[in-house]
Scaffold this motif. Structure first.
Motif, PDB file in Angstrom:
ATOM      1  N   SER A 768       0.836  -1.204   0.000  1.00  0.00           N
ATOM      2  CA  SER A 768       0.000   0.000   0.000  1.00  0.00           C
ATOM      3  C   SER A 768       0.870   1.254   0.000  1.00  0.00           C
ATOM      4  O   SER A 768       0.625   2.201  -0.745  1.00  0.00           O
ATOM      5  N   VAL A 769       1.925   1.267   0.851  1.00  0.00           N
ATOM      6  CA  VAL A 769       2.832   2.418   0.893  1.00  0.00           C
ATOM      7  C   VAL A 769       3.561   2.560  -0.433  1.00  0.00           C
ATOM      8  O   VAL A 769       3.714   3.661  -0.977  1.00  0.00           O
ATOM      9  N   ALA A 770       4.025   1.412  -0.984  1.00  0.00           N
ATOM     10  CA  ALA A 770       4.725   1.456  -2.262  1.00  0.00           C
ATOM     11  C   ALA A 770       3.824   2.029  -3.353  1.00  0.00           C
ATOM     12  O   ALA A 770       4.238   2.886  -4.144  1.00  0.00           O
ATOM     13  N   HIS A 771       2.588   1.573  -3.411  1.00  0.00           N
ATOM     14  CA  HIS A 771       1.645   2.069  -4.412  1.00  0.00           C
ATOM     15  C   HIS A 771       1.400   3.569  -4.230  1.00  0.00           C
ATOM     16  O   HIS A 771       1.333   4.333  -5.209  1.00  0.00           O
ATOM     17  N   GLY A 772       1.304   4.018  -2.962  1.00  0.00           N
ATOM     18  CA  GLY A 772       1.094   5.439  -2.708  1.00  0.00           C
ATOM     19  C   GLY A 772       2.269   6.291  -3.159  1.00  0.00           C
ATOM     20  O   GLY A 772       2.094   7.367  -3.722  1.00  0.00           O
ATOM     21  N   ILE A 773       3.486   5.805  -2.912  1.00  0.00           N
ATOM     22  CA  ILE A 773       4.683   6.550  -3.334  1.00  0.00           C
ATOM     23  C   ILE A 773       4.725   6.674  -4.858  1.00  0.00           C
ATOM     24  O   ILE A 773       4.964   7.744  -5.419  1.00  0.00           O
ATOM     25  N   SER A 775       2.248   6.419  -7.041  1.00  0.00           N
ATOM     26  CA  SER A 775       1.173   7.294  -7.515  1.00  0.00           C
ATOM     27  C   SER A 775       1.511   8.756  -7.259  1.00  0.00           C
ATOM     28  O   SER A 775       1.196   9.633  -8.072  1.00  0.00           O
ATOM     29  N   ASN A 776       2.145   9.032  -6.111  1.00  0.00           N
ATOM     30  CA  ASN A 776       2.501  10.407  -5.766  1.00  0.00           C
ATOM     31  C   ASN A 776       3.566  10.976  -6.711  1.00  0.00           C
ATOM     32  O   ASN A 776       3.754  12.182  -6.783  1.00  0.00           O
ATOM     33  N   HIS A 777       4.277  10.084  -7.415  1.00  0.00           N
ATOM     34  CA  HIS A 777       5.268  10.513  -8.412  1.00  0.00           C
ATOM     35  C   HIS A 777       4.691  10.455  -9.828  1.00  0.00           C
ATOM     36  O   HIS A 777       5.435  10.384 -10.808  1.00  0.00           O
ATOM     37  N   ARG A 778       3.351  10.440  -9.938  1.00  0.00           N
ATOM     38  CA  ARG A 778       2.662  10.381 -11.236  1.00  0.00           C
ATOM     39  C   ARG A 778       3.032   9.116 -12.008  1.00  0.00           C
ATOM     40  O   ARG A 778       3.129   9.104 -13.220  1.00  0.00           O
ATOM     41  N   GLY A 779       3.269   8.044 -11.240  1.00  0.00           N
ATOM     42  CA  GLY A 779       3.637   6.779 -11.857  1.00  0.00           C
ATOM     43  C   GLY A 779       2.538   5.750 -11.741  1.00  0.00           C
ATOM     44  O   GLY A 779       1.422   6.030 -11.286  1.00  0.00           O
ATOM     45  N   HIS A 780       2.857   4.522 -12.157  1.00  0.00           N
ATOM     46  CA  HIS A 780       1.896   3.420 -12.154  1.00  0.00           C
ATOM     47  C   HIS A 780       2.592   2.179 -11.612  1.00  0.00           C
ATOM     48  O   HIS A 780       3.806   2.017 -11.755  1.00  0.00           O
ATOM     49  N   LEU A 781       1.794   1.293 -10.969  1.00  0.00           N
ATOM     50  CA  LEU A 781       2.323   0.044 -10.427  1.00  0.00           C
ATOM     51  C   LEU A 781       1.432  -1.101 -10.904  1.00  0.00           C
ATOM     52  O   LEU A 781       0.217  -1.080 -10.658  1.00  0.00           O
ATOM     53  N   HIS A 782       2.031  -2.083 -11.612  1.00  0.00           N
ATOM     54  CA  HIS A 782       1.301  -3.243 -12.124  1.00  0.00           C
ATOM     55  C   HIS A 782       1.866  -4.512 -11.491  1.00  0.00           C
ATOM     56  O   HIS A 782       3.078  -4.626 -11.283  1.00  0.00           O
ATOM     57  N   ILE A 783       0.977  -5.467 -11.196  1.00  0.00           N
ATOM     58  CA  ILE A 783       1.392  -6.742 -10.597  1.00  0.00           C
ATOM     59  C   ILE A 783       0.928  -7.877 -11.509  1.00  0.00           C
ATOM     60  O   ILE A 783      -0.244  -7.953 -11.879  1.00  0.00           O
ATOM     61  N   TYR A 784       1.883  -8.742 -11.861  1.00  0.00           N
ATOM     62  CA  TYR A 784       1.599  -9.916 -12.684  1.00  0.00           C
ATOM     63  C   TYR A 784       1.995 -11.154 -11.876  1.00  0.00           C
ATOM     64  O   TYR A 784       3.117 -11.245 -11.379  1.00  0.00           O
ATOM     65  N   SER A 785       1.068 -12.125 -11.720  1.00  0.00           N
ATOM     66  CA  SER A 785       1.391 -13.287 -10.908  1.00  0.00           C
ATOM     67  C   SER A 785       0.468 -14.452 -11.239  1.00  0.00           C
ATOM     68  O   SER A 785      -0.680 -14.247 -11.670  1.00  0.00           O
ATOM     69  N   CYS A 792       5.744 -10.753 -10.611  1.00  0.00           N
ATOM     70  CA  CYS A 792       6.540  -9.661 -11.180  1.00  0.00           C
ATOM     71  C   CYS A 792       5.785  -8.354 -10.943  1.00  0.00           C
ATOM     72  O   CYS A 792       4.638  -8.209 -11.368  1.00  0.00           O
ATOM     73  N   VAL A 793       6.434  -7.422 -10.238  1.00  0.00           N
ATOM     74  CA  VAL A 793       5.853  -6.107  -9.977  1.00  0.00           C
ATOM     75  C   VAL A 793       6.607  -5.089 -10.842  1.00  0.00           C
ATOM     76  O   VAL A 793       7.835  -5.003 -10.766  1.00  0.00           O
ATOM     77  N   LYS A 794       5.863  -4.343 -11.667  1.00  0.00           N
ATOM     78  CA  LYS A 794       6.470  -3.348 -12.537  1.00  0.00           C
ATOM     79  C   LYS A 794       6.061  -1.945 -12.094  1.00  0.00           C
ATOM     80  O   LYS A 794       4.882  -1.663 -11.909  1.00  0.00           O
ATOM     81  N   VAL A 795       7.102  -1.110 -11.918  1.00  0.00           N
ATOM     82  CA  VAL A 795       6.898   0.273 -11.514  1.00  0.00           C
ATOM     83  C   VAL A 795       7.241   1.172 -12.701  1.00  0.00           C
ATOM     84  O   VAL A 795       8.331   1.067 -13.271  1.00  0.00           O
ATOM     85  N   TYR A 796       6.290   2.042 -13.083  1.00  0.00           N
ATOM     86  CA  TYR A 796       6.499   2.969 -14.191  1.00  0.00           C
ATOM     87  C   TYR A 796       6.579   4.387 -13.640  1.00  0.00           C
ATOM     88  O   TYR A 796       5.646   4.844 -12.978  1.00  0.00           O
ATOM     89  N   LEU A 797       7.740   5.080 -13.937  1.00  0.00           N
ATOM     90  CA  LEU A 797       7.938   6.453 -13.490  1.00  0.00           C
ATOM     91  C   LEU A 797       8.280   7.326 -14.695  1.00  0.00           C
ATOM     92  O   LEU A 797       9.084   6.911 -15.548  1.00  0.00           O
ATOM     93  N   PRO A 798       7.715   8.534 -14.803  1.00  0.00           N
ATOM     94  CA  PRO A 798       7.991   9.380 -15.964  1.00  0.00           C
ATOM     95  C   PRO A 798       9.478   9.706 -16.079  1.00  0.00           C
ATOM     96  O   PRO A 798      10.137  10.034 -15.091  1.00  0.00           O
ATOM     97  N   LEU A 799      10.012   9.587 -17.295  1.00  0.00           N
ATOM     98  CA  LEU A 799      11.414   9.937 -17.544  1.00  0.00           C
ATOM     99  C   LEU A 799      11.571  11.457 -17.515  1.00  0.00           C
ATOM    100  O   LEU A 799      10.666  12.212 -17.888  1.00  0.00           O
TER     101      LEU A 799
END
Length: 939
Positions: A768-773, A775-785, A792-799
């Motif tokens: 939950s904290v990871a997802h909040g961080i 999102s607060n950076h205008r990113g996305h978090l996807h979980i594949y399992s 596999c957890v993928k974190v997307y952050l704007p370049l």
């Protein structure tokens, strides 16, 4: 001084009946039909039988040898028309002569209800007139005791306030004993003082404030410690007088009777200044009144506890679809929910505070329902009883309700009330009563019912089921025929017990029962079953309601309450961490400035240059720690800058390995050149939380692989959060070889407090904290399992563009110098002194101010010379925002540079929008400060 009275184990729990039995002479209470209502132990002993054997029998049959009422009996005279008043007579009874004192009790119309007979055996005293008068005085004194005790008992029963009841009891006790002065007090929470409820000086002068502390010492302490009444008839000359304050009422003699609760003394009845001496009888009667006071105190505490529970339970009760009613020990409604109000056609407030049986039960049902209530109140176990009766609505309509009754107990296990939950079954009962006369109408109602209905034969086999029952259990109606209750039940033993009750009592209410559907899924139902006759056969009709959602709602409410508690704890820890980080930042700034000043003053060839550089490096590392503390405290971006991915992943591997099992391998294979605009410490925290979850999924060991790369999806909708992907992103993936996540819960793993671990093993906040961080950076978090295939957890952050540490070169020292006047505002004295000295080294004139008020005062004086203000945001008294506004009022054109150990967000951001010249993050080195100052001054 003498100590006299009760056993240490005797307390308020014994009640008025025991006080009645303590009277040493026979006392008999007789109704106006000559039947005995109650006798005390002394009377029972004189009769040679138990008290309950005498109750209900005619008094003349037991006490007079002739077995008939005597003409000289005062009661006979009053019933024959003589004025009803206190009277005495000497009668032959029980083989001797007794002085009989009769005290009548009348109703409001003056009709005789009962007479209290006090018997004094004067068989051996008839020859002595003096002895007879003594017996008469003793009889009258005993009568006064009985009358006063009964008056006190009525005060306890009739008064809801303990203080009012205590006053009434004190007045009765003072009257009986002849004391002129006294008080009632309760023991303070720490057990060291008396807290006086009221003080009666008896008309004597007293200059002492009764609200002042009254320490537990002297004779009071003796009464508290021995738990028995204690008195001293020469108090004025006793050692206890040394403890008396000036101006206290003069005390000739005193008596203290402890008020007991739970085996401990919790208060005192104090008596003083009896014209004669206090006696053991006075101690005994004071102890009896103290027992009544203890009962009143217990009643008051019980009422307070019930009121607290009522408010809390009311919130839950109003969610229920069934009627809930709570009765106290006096048959009074203390709580009712909205469903009960709807049932009775009035509001919950119209129900509360009224006698349940007198106001809401029809007269023809009243005694039967009262008997059930009394059985529950007398039970010594957690008895649960099902019952059905009619209720009377506000419009005088009768409704039949099936109740589920259970007892409520206090902390000591005493029954203090009844909780009843009921459903309106009026329509069902009417349908059943008319089944013989209108079979087709019954069939129509049966088929059309929205509630599941099953009819069983005497062997509990289904012989009929309505469509709602088929839909509820997932069977075809034909499949239900012949099935038994056990075929549906998820609680076989409880089901068997309910069937036995149904067979015996002809009806049973089961408010909660787990049952199985055809597909094996479980539901929670509420079942009411009742027997009925059709033709020459007996059957059972069961009305089943699906309450699964209601039960889940109750469980969800409990979970939400626990989550709120966890959030409050987390917020408290966060506030503590933020405060520590802020103070630590101030100290780090002082250390960094001192080290920088040392380097400046030392020659380049000084052997201490290296040590000073080490200090600055250590401060930089400590600065990262405080940034993480602030990140945890506020869950906001604290130190946002363009940062290389390599800086984030550089030491992540070692940090992860220190916190996981040795049989788990960590592999980091990612390009380091990608740049993102982020708080590096928070992104590291998010990745560590994800890796910790991955490690927990591999108890037998495995591999955590961290990779990264650049991706560009154009403009697409994120399937997880529903927000838009737009432009290039840096993708960081964390893969593990663990057990995987079940598809039924994968959508919930980022919910706060959701966890699959055992209780106490995890708070459920990591992802939950990871997802909040993210999102607060205008990113996305996807979980594949997939179960058994890892996650596999993928974190997307704007370049971003290039990192901050590569875009700007450090300015030379000459570029940082100046001659302007700088007002420095900070509540840290050491930092102020160092700042002034440091700025002086670079040619500036520094004006230090240790508070906002001092800064405003200096600005009034120096506003023509001050070119720039360096203002700390967090200060006592006038904070940064208030000081900013005050300085701008004095000098609207002055430039103000904001400094804070917290982030640029919040008040700092608001001041930048109002015209602040810039922001400097604490802890800073003075090179950063000088650079920010020059940029503001030269702008």
């Amino acid at each position: 001084m003498r100590s006299m009275g009760m056993s240490a184990n005797q307390d308020a729990g014994r009640g008025p009946h025991n006080l009645f039995d303590t009277i040493g002479v026979p006392v008999v209470i007789v109704r106006n039909d000559f039947s005995i209502e109650k006798i005390n132990d002394a009377a029972a002993k004189a009769l040679g039988m138990a008290p309950e054997q005498a109750e209900g029998k005619k008094c003349h049959e037991l006490f007079h040898e002739e077995g008939v009422p005597l003409p000289e009996c005062p009661m006979m005279k009053m019933l024959g028309g003589a004025p009803a008043g206190k009277s005495e007579a000497v009668l032959d009874m029980l083989g001797g002569k007794y002085l009989v004192t009769c005290s009548p009790e009348l109703d409001e119309q003056g009709n005789l209800l009962r007479i209290i007979h006090t018997l004094v055996d004067i068989t051996r005293q008839t020859e002595s007139e003096t002895q007879a008068r003594t017996a008469l005085r003793e009889s009258r004194r005993r009568e006064l005791e009985v009358s006063s005790l009964l008056q006190g008992a009525r005060a306890v029963l009739d008064t809801t306030s303990f203080e009012q009841a205590a006053r009434a009891l004190f007045d009765c006790c003072r009257s009986v004993t002849g004391a002129q002065s006294g008080y009632v007090a309760l023991l303070s929470a720490d057990g060291h003082e008396n807290e006086v409820l009221f003080l009666e000086s008896g008309g004597l002068p007293c200059a002492v404030d009764p609200s002042l502390p009254m320490p537990i010492r002297g004779l009071r302490a003796v009464a508290y410690e021995t738990r028995r009444p204690a008195y001293d008839n020469d108090f004025a000359n006793s050692k206890w007088m040394a403890f008396m304050p000036d101006g206290h009422v003069q005390l000739r003699n005193v008596l203290f009777a402890p008020i007991m609760h739970g085996g401990e003394a919790v208060g005192l009845i104090g008596l003083a200044n009896k014209p004669a001496n206090f006696t053991d009888d006075d101690a005994r009667i004071a102890g009896a009144f103290a027992e009544l006071a203890a009962i009143s105190l217990l009643n008051s505490k019980t009422r307070d506890r019930l009121e607290h529970e009522r408010v809390r339970a009311q919130q839950y009760f109003n969610l229920a679809g069934v009627a809930f009613v709570v009765l106290d020990a006096n048959e009074t409604v203390v709580m009712a929910n909205a469903a009960a109000g709807k049932l009775l056609e009035c509001s919950e407030q119209d129900i509360a505070g009224k006698n349940w049986f007198d106001n809401f039960i029809p007269g023809h049902e009243r005694e039967r329902t009262r008997a059930v209530y009394r059985d529950l109140m007398l039970s010594d176990s957690s008895l649960v009883q099902d019952f059905e009766n009619a209720v009377l609505t506000k419009t005088n309509r009768e409704r039949i309700v099936a109740w589920r009754n259970s007892v409520l107990k206090d902390d000591h296990g005493a029954v203090v009330g009844v909780l009843a939950s009921g459903e309106d079954v009026t329509d069902l009962r009417r349908a059943m009563r008319s089944v013989d006369e209108a079979a087709q109408k019954y069939k129509t109602l049966f088929e059309a019912s929205q509630e599941a209905l099953l009819i069983f034969d005497e062997d509990f086999k289904v012989v009929e089921a309505n469509p709602a029952a088929a839909a509820l259990y997932g069977y075809e109606r034909a499949e239900l025929i012949g099935m038994r209750p056990a075929d549906f039940s998820g609680e076989k033993e409880n089901t068997d017990a309910a069937l036995e009750r149904l067979r015996k009592d002809k009806s049973v209410m089961v408010p909660r029962r787990k049952q199985k559907r055809k597909d094996g899924s479980l539901i929670v139902t509420s079942i009411y079953s009742h027997s009925f006759d059709f033709g020459n056969q007996s059957y059972y009709l069961s009305q089943i309601r699906d309450v699964t959602e209601h039960v889940l709602a109750e469980e969800q409410g409990k979970r939400l309450e626990q989550q709120l508690f966890q959030l409050q704890k987390l917020d408290t820890v966060g506030r503590l961490a933020g405060g520590i980080a802020h103070d630590f930042n101030n100290m780090l700034t002082v250390i960094m400035a001192s080290a920088a000043l040392m380097k400046l003053k030392m020659g380049k060839e000084s052997p201490f240059q290296e040590q000073a550089a080490s200090i600055i490096e250590a401060v930089e590392r400590s600065k990262d720690l405080t940034m993480k503390l602030l990140s945890f405290a506020r869950r906001e971006k604290i130190n946002v800058r363009d940062v290389c991915l390599g800086e984030i992943l550089g030491n992540l591997k070692g940090m992860i390995e220190r916190g996981i099992a040795k049989n788990i391998r960590v592999v980091v294979d990612a390009p380091r050149e990608h740049v993102i605009n982020a708080d590096a410490a928070q992104i590291q925290q998010a990745l560590m939380n994800i890796c910790a979850n991955a490690a927990d999924a591999m108890p037998d060991g495995g591999t955590i692989a961290i990779a990264a790369g650049a991706v560009d999806y154009g403009t697409v909708l994120c399937a997880t959060c529903g927000k838009v992907f737009n432009g290039p992103y840096c993708m960081i993936s964390v893969s593990d070889t663990g057990c995987g996540i079940d598809k039924d819960i994968i959508d919930r793993v980022c919910e706060p407090f959701f966890t699959t671990k055992a209780a106490g093993k995890s708070a459920g906040l990591g992802l939950s904290v990871a997802h909040g961080i993210v999102s607060n950076h205008r990113g996305h978090l996807h979980i594949y399992s997939e179960p058994g295939q890892g996650t596999c957890v993928k974190v997307y952050l704007p370049l971003a563009g290039t990192p901050d540490n590569k875009r700007k070169s450090e300015p030379a020292n000459a570029e940082l110098k100046g001659t302007e006047t700088i007002l420095i505002v900070d509540d840290e004295p050491a930092l102020l002194a160092l700042a002034a000295r440091f700025l002086g080294e670079y040619g500036y004139r520094a004006l230090p101010a240790a508070s906002g008020a001092e800064a405003v005062e200096i600005m009034h004086r120096e506003k023509k010379t001050v070119a720039l203000v360096v203002l700390d945001m967090i200060m006592p008294g006038m904070d940064g925002r208030q000081t900013f506004e005050a300085l701008k009022t004095v000098h609207p054109g002055v430039k103000i540079l904001i400094s804070s150990g917290y982030s640029i967000d919040g008040d700092a951001r608001a001041l930048l929008e109002k015209g602040a010249a810039g922001f400097v993050q604490k802890p800073y080195n003075f090179a950063d400060l000088l650079k920010a100052m020059r940029e503001a001054l030269d702008a």
